[in-house]
Design a protein around this motif. Structure first.
Motif, short mmCIF file in Angstrom:
data_model
loop_
_atom_site.label_atom_id
_atom_site.label_comp_id
_atom_site.label_asym_id
_atom_site.label_seq_id
_atom_site.Cartn_x
_atom_site.Cartn_y
_atom_site.Cartn_z
N HIS A 181 52.15 18.82 28.65
CA HIS A 181 50.86 19.48 28.41
C HIS A 181 49.82 18.51 27.85
N LYS A 182 50.20 17.67 26.88
CA LYS A 182 49.25 16.77 26.23
C LYS A 182 49.27 15.35 26.80
N GLY A 183 50.34 15.01 27.50
CA GLY A 183 50.48 13.65 27.99
C GLY A 183 51.06 12.72 26.94
N GLY A 184 51.59 11.61 27.40
CA GLY A 184 52.17 10.63 26.48
C GLY A 184 52.67 9.41 27.24
N VAL A 185 53.08 8.40 26.47
CA VAL A 185 53.55 7.14 27.06
C VAL A 185 54.99 6.92 26.63
N ILE A 186 55.88 6.75 27.60
CA ILE A 186 57.30 6.50 27.34
C ILE A 186 57.64 5.09 27.82
N GLY A 187 58.30 4.35 26.96
CA GLY A 187 58.73 3.00 27.32
C GLY A 187 60.18 2.99 27.77
N VAL A 188 60.43 2.38 28.92
CA VAL A 188 61.79 2.13 29.40
C VAL A 188 62.06 0.64 29.16
N ILE A 189 62.89 0.34 28.19
CA ILE A 189 63.15 -1.05 27.81
C ILE A 189 64.47 -1.49 28.43
N ILE A 190 64.41 -2.58 29.20
CA ILE A 190 65.59 -3.15 29.84
C ILE A 190 65.92 -4.47 29.15
N ASN A 191 67.11 -4.55 28.56
CA ASN A 191 67.54 -5.75 27.85
C ASN A 191 68.59 -6.49 28.66
N TRP A 192 68.32 -7.76 28.91
CA TRP A 192 69.26 -8.64 29.60
C TRP A 192 69.73 -9.71 28.61
N HIS A 193 70.77 -9.41 27.84
CA HIS A 193 71.37 -10.40 26.93
C HIS A 193 72.63 -10.93 27.60
N CYS A 194 72.58 -12.18 27.99
CA CYS A 194 73.64 -12.75 28.84
C CYS A 194 74.28 -13.95 28.16
N TYR A 220 47.97 11.24 26.57
CA TYR A 220 47.55 10.33 27.65
C TYR A 220 46.85 11.13 28.73
N ASN A 221 45.63 10.70 29.10
CA ASN A 221 44.91 11.35 30.20
C ASN A 221 43.94 10.36 30.83
N PHE A 222 43.52 10.64 32.04
CA PHE A 222 42.55 9.81 32.74
C PHE A 222 41.83 10.69 33.77
N ARG A 223 40.73 10.17 34.33
CA ARG A 223 39.92 10.93 35.29
C ARG A 223 39.82 10.19 36.62
N PHE A 224 39.72 10.96 37.66
CA PHE A 224 39.40 10.41 38.98
C PHE A 224 38.75 11.52 39.80
N ALA A 225 38.14 11.13 40.92
CA ALA A 225 37.40 12.10 41.74
C ALA A 225 37.80 11.95 43.21
N LYS A 226 37.72 13.07 43.92
CA LYS A 226 37.92 13.10 45.37
C LYS A 226 36.59 13.48 46.02
N TYR A 227 36.11 12.64 46.93
CA TYR A 227 34.79 12.83 47.53
C TYR A 227 34.92 13.40 48.95
N TYR A 228 33.92 14.21 49.30
CA TYR A 228 33.92 14.88 50.61
C TYR A 228 32.61 14.58 51.33
#
Length: 416
Positions: free
Chosen positions: A258-271, A300-308
């Motif tokens: 409903h409000k939006g948000g940012v989720i981080g997917v962290i990939i760790n390569w410890h070799c 999190y939110n943003f705007r965009f438009a569709k033109y006709y």
């Protein structure tokens, strides 16, 4: 009586002494004197300090930190994402092409879960939004023609007109009309969103060790069509349900959608490259990145438009304010491999550090023990230089006759 041997100049004698000292230092071996103090408490402290230092280097430095390895951090990384799934709002079915931004997929992808739509906007004049500062008015005198508010939607015409609903008035603007909050419609797309799947394809490269690997192991072309991620049974199938990602981040999906948000997917390569390649596996973790409890910057939110176009001319547009879940894929990693140089450096440091125990016990022995003066006398030998005692003056030299008689007749028979 033998003739007296001529004395050498002081400078020559000093040069000879220095030469003999340098020659002796080159060939001689020096070792410190060892004093054994039979004191149980002091001996216990000494051994305990040495044991702690030894454990620190063996367990933490060499086993945990693997300081015997040469290491490289921050691998070169490539990320490709792809979202699949369909959902529906009150009157429409939505597919991937409509709710995923940007469509090409990358390390950042936004999945729209709610939209506010302002349809059929056209260029013209209309009341300014009441959300804009100082937009409300009572007469035309409150509106300055040509004034532009960067937080607003257009340029003011100088007229005060009734608002879209209610008895309020706002300044008229020349803009895309109606403005956003005038006739906006709300659509929720999050009903089926938890079942969306996200493919996160990642490959890394450590240039120092010329090592590369990806998070997809199977070579079968249809492998990714029949699997989902499981850390235990299928760690090399990087297809995640959106609901699973949000759940692992500890968030409520309905509220986040409903409000939006940012989720981080962290990939760790410890070799550890001293082991086989199969031991170098990606580890996934998930957490929310935007400040959840800060009302001014959460969501999190943003705007965009569709033109006709009608008759080849753009006449109308649909403005969309989108709320969604943004996925940021972040790759970390460190690789290490045995190297002789860091091993020698850390071994030398460990052996040197063991001497800290002796330094500490010497300080206790010479400062706090009852017989500290006796220990100091035994530990240090004090040598007094006669030249320093006489402020740099040499002791008196006997007369030549006395020198000769002493040298030739040590019993003093010459005086008889």
């Amino acid at each position: 009586m033998a003739a007296a041997q001529p004395r050498l100049p002081a400078g020559v004698a000093m040069v000879r002494r220095l030469a003999r000292g340098c020659w002796s230092a080159f060939w001689d071996y020096e070792t410190p004197k060892v004093i054994v103090v039979r004191n149980r408490r002091l001996g216990f402290v000494h051994r305990m300090v040495q044991l702690l230092i030894l454990l620190y280097f063996v367990w933490y430095v060499f086993i945990v930190q693997k300081s015997y390895q040469d290491s490289e951090t921050g691998p070169e990384s490539s990320i490709i994402t792809k979202v699949k799934g369909i959902t529906m709002s009150e009157h429409k079915v939505w597919d991937v092409e409509e709710y995923v931004k940007p469509p090409e997929g990358g390390s950042v992808v936004s999945i729209i879960t709610r939209i506010e739509v302002t349809p059929s906007q056209t260029l013209g004049t209309c009341p300014e939004s009441m959300r804009v500062h100082s937009s409300t008015c009572h007469s035309d005198d409150d509106c300055v023609a040509g004034q532009l508010d960067m937080q607003g939607n257009g340029i003011r015409t100088g007229h005060c007109v009734p608002y879209y609903h209610g008895d309020s008035k706002t300044c008229e603007v020349s803009a895309w009309c109606p403005v956003e909050d005038g006739t906006s419609e709300n659509h929720f797309l999050g009903k089926m969103a938890p079942n969306f799947t996200i493919l996160i394809k990642n490959s890394i490269h450590y240039p120092k060790f010329k090592f590369s690997k990806g998070n997809i192991a199977s070579q079968k072309s249809d492998y990714l069509k029949h699997c989902t991620f499981d850390q235990d049974s299928d760690p090399y199938c990087p297809i995640f349900r959106l609901g699973f990602i949000v759940e692992q981040a500890g968030e409520n999906f309905t509220e986040l959608a409903h409000k939006g948000g940012v989720i981080g997917v962290i990939i760790n390569w410890h070799c550890d490259l001293d082991l086989s390649e199969s031991e170098c596996n990606p580890k996934y973790s998930f957490r929310r990145l935007d400040p959840k409890y800060d009302p001014a910057s959460s969501g999190y939110n943003f705007r965009f438009a569709k033109y006709y176009k009608i008759n080849g001319t753009t006449t109308t547009r649909t403005l969309i304010k989108a709320y969604g879940i943004r996925i940021d894929v972040i790759v970390h990693g460190q690789a290490g491999k045995f190297s002789l140089i860091p091993t020698i450096i850390n071994l030398a440091t460990a052996l040197t550090s063991i001497g800290v125990g002796s330094f500490l016990c010497d300080w206790i022995l010479l400062t706090f023990m009852n017989k500290n003066k006796l220990y100091s006398h035994k530990k240090f030998d004090k040598v007094v230089d006669t030249l320093d005692q006489h402020m740099g003056q040499r002791p008196p030299v006997p007369e030549p006759s006395q020198q000769d008689s002493t040298a030739t007749d040590p019993k003093g028979l010459a005086q008889l």
